[in-house]
Design an enzyme around this catalytic site. Structure first.
Site, PDB file in Angstrom:
ATOM      1  N   GLU A 201       1.638  37.936   9.627  1.00 43.06           N
ATOM      2  CA  GLU A 201       1.596  36.473   9.735  1.00 43.06           C
ATOM      3  C   GLU A 201       2.453  35.934   8.599  1.00 43.06           C
ATOM      4  O   GLU A 201       2.010  35.869   7.458  1.00 43.06           O
ATOM      5  CB  GLU A 201       0.141  35.978   9.630  1.00 43.06           C
ATOM      6  CG  GLU A 201      -0.781  36.526  10.706  1.00 43.06           C
ATOM      7  CD  GLU A 201      -0.442  36.001  12.095  1.00 43.06           C
ATOM      8  OE1 GLU A 201       0.149  34.909  12.201  1.00 43.06           O
ATOM      9  OE2 GLU A 201      -0.758  36.693  13.087  1.00 43.06           O
ATOM     10  N   CYS A 235       1.822  27.197   5.543  1.00 45.19           N
ATOM     11  CA  CYS A 235       2.842  27.988   6.245  1.00 45.19           C
ATOM     12  C   CYS A 235       3.444  27.233   7.410  1.00 45.19           C
ATOM     13  O   CYS A 235       4.617  27.400   7.725  1.00 45.19           O
ATOM     14  CB  CYS A 235       2.244  29.300   6.732  1.00 45.19           C
ATOM     15  SG  CYS A 235       0.828  29.074   7.822  1.00 45.19           S
TER      16      CYS A 235
HETATM   17  P1  NAD Z   1       3.032  36.872  -0.876  1.00 41.86           P
HETATM   18  O1  NAD Z   1       3.839  37.529   0.153  1.00 41.86           O
HETATM   19  O2  NAD Z   1       3.527  36.770  -2.247  1.00 41.86           O
HETATM   20  O3  NAD Z   1       1.572  37.532  -1.007  1.00 41.86           O
HETATM   21  C1  NAD Z   1       0.706  37.767   0.078  1.00 41.86           C
HETATM   22  C2  NAD Z   1      -0.119  38.997  -0.177  1.00 41.86           C
HETATM   23  O4  NAD Z   1       0.760  40.087  -0.389  1.00 41.86           O
HETATM   24  C3  NAD Z   1      -1.012  38.929  -1.403  1.00 41.86           C
HETATM   25  O5  NAD Z   1      -2.285  39.440  -1.052  1.00 41.86           O
HETATM   26  C4  NAD Z   1      -0.346  39.832  -2.419  1.00 41.86           C
HETATM   27  O6  NAD Z   1      -1.295  40.508  -3.207  1.00 41.86           O
HETATM   28  C5  NAD Z   1       0.382  40.812  -1.551  1.00 41.86           C
HETATM   29  N1  NAD Z   1       1.602  41.378  -2.138  1.00 41.86           N
HETATM   30  C6  NAD Z   1       2.456  40.791  -2.998  1.00 41.86           C
HETATM   31  N2  NAD Z   1       3.476  41.620  -3.286  1.00 41.86           N
HETATM   32  C7  NAD Z   1       3.262  42.750  -2.580  1.00 41.86           C
HETATM   33  C8  NAD Z   1       3.966  43.992  -2.430  1.00 41.86           C
HETATM   34  N3  NAD Z   1       5.097  44.218  -3.074  1.00 41.86           N
HETATM   35  N4  NAD Z   1       3.456  44.920  -1.596  1.00 41.86           N
HETATM   36  C9  NAD Z   1       2.317  44.693  -0.923  1.00 41.86           C
HETATM   37  N5  NAD Z   1       1.621  43.550  -1.031  1.00 41.86           N
HETATM   38  C10 NAD Z   1       2.079  42.606  -1.846  1.00 41.86           C
HETATM   39  O7  NAD Z   1       2.774  35.464  -0.205  1.00 41.86           O
HETATM   40  P2  NAD Z   1       2.148  34.235  -0.880  1.00 41.86           P
HETATM   41  O8  NAD Z   1       3.113  33.662  -1.865  1.00 41.86           O
HETATM   42  O9  NAD Z   1       0.762  34.548  -1.325  1.00 41.86           O
HETATM   43  O10 NAD Z   1       2.045  33.249   0.373  1.00 41.86           O
HETATM   44  C11 NAD Z   1       3.066  32.383   0.742  1.00 41.86           C
HETATM   45  C12 NAD Z   1       3.774  32.823   1.986  1.00 41.86           C
HETATM   46  O11 NAD Z   1       2.838  33.158   2.994  1.00 41.86           O
HETATM   47  C13 NAD Z   1       4.640  31.746   2.590  1.00 41.86           C
HETATM   48  O12 NAD Z   1       5.848  32.304   3.019  1.00 41.86           O
HETATM   49  C14 NAD Z   1       3.832  31.257   3.782  1.00 41.86           C
HETATM   50  O13 NAD Z   1       4.594  30.678   4.816  1.00 41.86           O
HETATM   51  C15 NAD Z   1       3.177  32.508   4.210  1.00 41.86           C
HETATM   52  N6  NAD Z   1       1.968  32.218   4.955  1.00 41.86           N
HETATM   53  C16 NAD Z   1       1.924  32.509   6.271  1.00 41.86           C
HETATM   54  C17 NAD Z   1       0.800  32.181   6.996  1.00 41.86           C
HETATM   55  C18 NAD Z   1       0.701  32.474   8.468  1.00 41.86           C
HETATM   56  O14 NAD Z   1      -0.398  32.359   9.004  1.00 41.86           O
HETATM   57  N7  NAD Z   1       1.768  32.857   9.138  1.00 41.86           N
HETATM   58  C19 NAD Z   1      -0.282  31.573   6.368  1.00 41.86           C
HETATM   59  C20 NAD Z   1      -0.190  31.302   5.009  1.00 41.86           C
HETATM   60  C21 NAD Z   1       0.927  31.633   4.305  1.00 41.86           C
END
Ligand code: NAD
Length: 452
Positions: A201, A235
């Site tokens: 997502e 998002c």
């Molecule tokens: P992120 O990708 O930084 O982090 C999300 C998750 O990934 C966290 O739990 C984090 O611990 C983990 N993570 C971070 N680095 C990682 C790595 N190298 N390997 C594995 N896991 C890792 O995202 P964010 O900044 O927390 O969220 C913002 C983004 O999420 C935006 O792009 C937004 O559009 C998207 N988002 C999408 C939805 C949806 O339903 N499609 C909903 C909310 C947010």
């Protein structure tokens, strides 16, 4: 946990319903603490927003799953070709086993609870990795989960990115990740060696098209709602607006009036949320500061405050296509207005870019709306609305292409996190023995008929 999911799969509805009741009770009993912890993580997050955008869809999602889950999990007959009668076909939903859930910081409650509802309704056990960017909520959530669920049913993992990286390598039966597109690629790569199926997502730029015949006031009303809730850190927030140039000035005026009506005195407004951390604040301020000053239009009298991370909405008119605001998901209350000449140009603009998570259209002309719906591919669409499609438990929610892979919520989520096992049940009476070697005349005549 995975071993238990093999030896003690959760097969009956009553146990699943009980688990959903526990989730409901956890939220009812801890909602104030959870909302407070989210607010501490953000510097300030409006409690009303947490209620509206996190708790409300969580409660209604649980109610929807409890109402429908029993029928979703039933083995059901499906059609069969007359050639195989009197055999019959069935689909038997089964729990997959252990589901991994990775949660981002922007709606840390609903984006944990939403996937949990689907996973529990489908009879799975769960491990959840909370976001390191919302640590107070993560801690409060982990404590609440430990009170309501045994650790072999639901367990919460806390920690920094290194832990998240290790988490994504675990051999889950399915991994549902919500977060950025860039990290999503890493998660999918980490899951590949175990052949762990993933639902991703992700994010991206969700455009709005305002048609010539749109009621501009109502378009501004909804777009500004979508861009201000959680200070644009959503998002499916409208990322930018495609709207004819002569309407830009009026859009900005209406947006200022809207801000005055809905967020008066924004510097001291308990309904407006702040930017999650300094890194995100600096990123977005950097985007805005790199634009020509005369293209940036404040919608309030208040400037962004680097100390508190308050960021009032700004509108930017026709930023260059290679500017940061047009190259990246904005994820903050900054709204570009872009011009288009013809509807085909607007559609091409969208199709020249990665497929969006959401697409929003404002207007009344059915033919134009149909043309946009047919000629663009996005995760979801709202007509004369933004964001609200995410709260429809009867609609699948997810992205496509760079905005995601696979959808969940409601029945779609139940099926995503179940094995929808096909079963062919042969009858004592059946004609398949006619199709055994040595292939005789009857066989050849039958094949001749079918393959003609
Ligand atoms: P992120 O990708 O930084 O982090 C999300 C998750 O990934 C966290 O739990 C984090 O611990 C983990 N993570 C971070 N680095 C990682 C790595 N190298 N390997 C594995 N896991 C890792 O995202 P964010 O900044 O927390 O969220 C913002 C983004 O999420 C935006 O792009 C937004 O559009 C998207 N988002 C999408 C939805 C949806 O339903 N499609 C909903 C909310 C947010």
């Amino acid at each position: 946990m995975q071993e238990l999911s093999r030896t003690q799969p959760i097969l009956d509805w009553d146990t699943r319903a009980e688990l959903l009741d526990k989730l409901d009770a956890l939220l009812r009993d801890n909602q104030d603490t959870l909302a407070q912890s989210i607010s501490s993580d953000f510097g300030y997050r409006s409690t009303s927003e947490t209620q509206f955008a996190e708790l409300f869809p969580s409660f209604t999602g649980i109610t929807h799953a409890k109402k429908n889950g029993k029928s979703w999990m039933k083995t059901r007959r499906v059609a069969i070709s007359a050639l195989y009668l009197p055999a019959h076909n069935e689909i038997q939903p089964q729990p997959l086993g252990l589901i991994g859930i990775m949660v981002p910081w922007n709606y840390p409650l609903y984006l944990a609870i939403g996937p949990m509802i689907d996973a529990l309704t489908a009879g799975n056990r769960i491990m959840i990795k909370m976001s390191e960017a919302a640590p107070k909520f993560a801690q409060a959530f982990a404590e609440a989960i430990a009170q309501y669920f045994s650790s072999d049913m639901v367990s919460v993992v806390l920690g920094e990115v290194d832990i998240a990286t290790e988490f994504s390598k675990l051999p889950f039966d399915h991994l549902l990740y919500t977060g950025s597109t860039e990290v999503g690629k890493k998660v999918m790569a980490a899951a590949a060696p175990n052949l762990t199926p993933v639902t991703l997502e992700l994010g991206g730029k969700s455009p709005v098209i305002v048609l010539d015949d749109a009621n501009l006031e109502s378009a501004v009303n909804r777009v500004m709602m979508g861009k201000t809730i959680n200070a644009g850190q959503t998002c499916i927030a409208p990322d930018y607006v495609l709207i004819q140039r002569p309407l830009h000035q009026r859009f900005i005026e209406l947006a200022k009036e809207w801000m005055q009506a809905h967020y008066p005195d924004i510097a001291n407004n308990e309904d407006y949320s702040y930017i999650i951390n300094q890194q995100q604040f600096d990123r977005v301020q950097g985007y805005v500061e790199s634009l020509p000053a005369d293209s940036v239009h404040k919608t309030t009298d208040v400037d962004a405050n680097i100390e508190t991370r308050l960021m009032p909405p700004v509108i930017v008119t026709e930023p260059a296509l290679d500017s940061d605001v047009m190259q990246n998901e904005i994820f903050a209350p900054v709204l570009p207005l872009m011009h288009y000449d013809t509807l085909d140009d607007a559609i091409d603009f969208i199709n020249d870019r990665p497929r969006p998570l959401a697409l929003y259209v404002f207007g009344n002309d059915d033919r134009s709306i149909e043309q946009i719906r047919t000629h663009t591919v996005s995760g979801g669409v709202c007509i004369n609305e933004v964001i609200i499609h995410v709260a429809q438990h009867d609609l699948p929610f997810g992205g496509v292409g760079h905005s995601g892979m696979g959808s969940y919520h409601g029945k779609a989520g139940f099926e995503r996190l179940s094995h929808m096992k096909p079963v062919f049940v042969q009858s004592k009476l059946n004609g398949l023995n006619l199709f055994l070697p040595p292939y005789d005349k009857l066989f050849k005549r039958a094949m001749g008929m079918f393959l003609k």
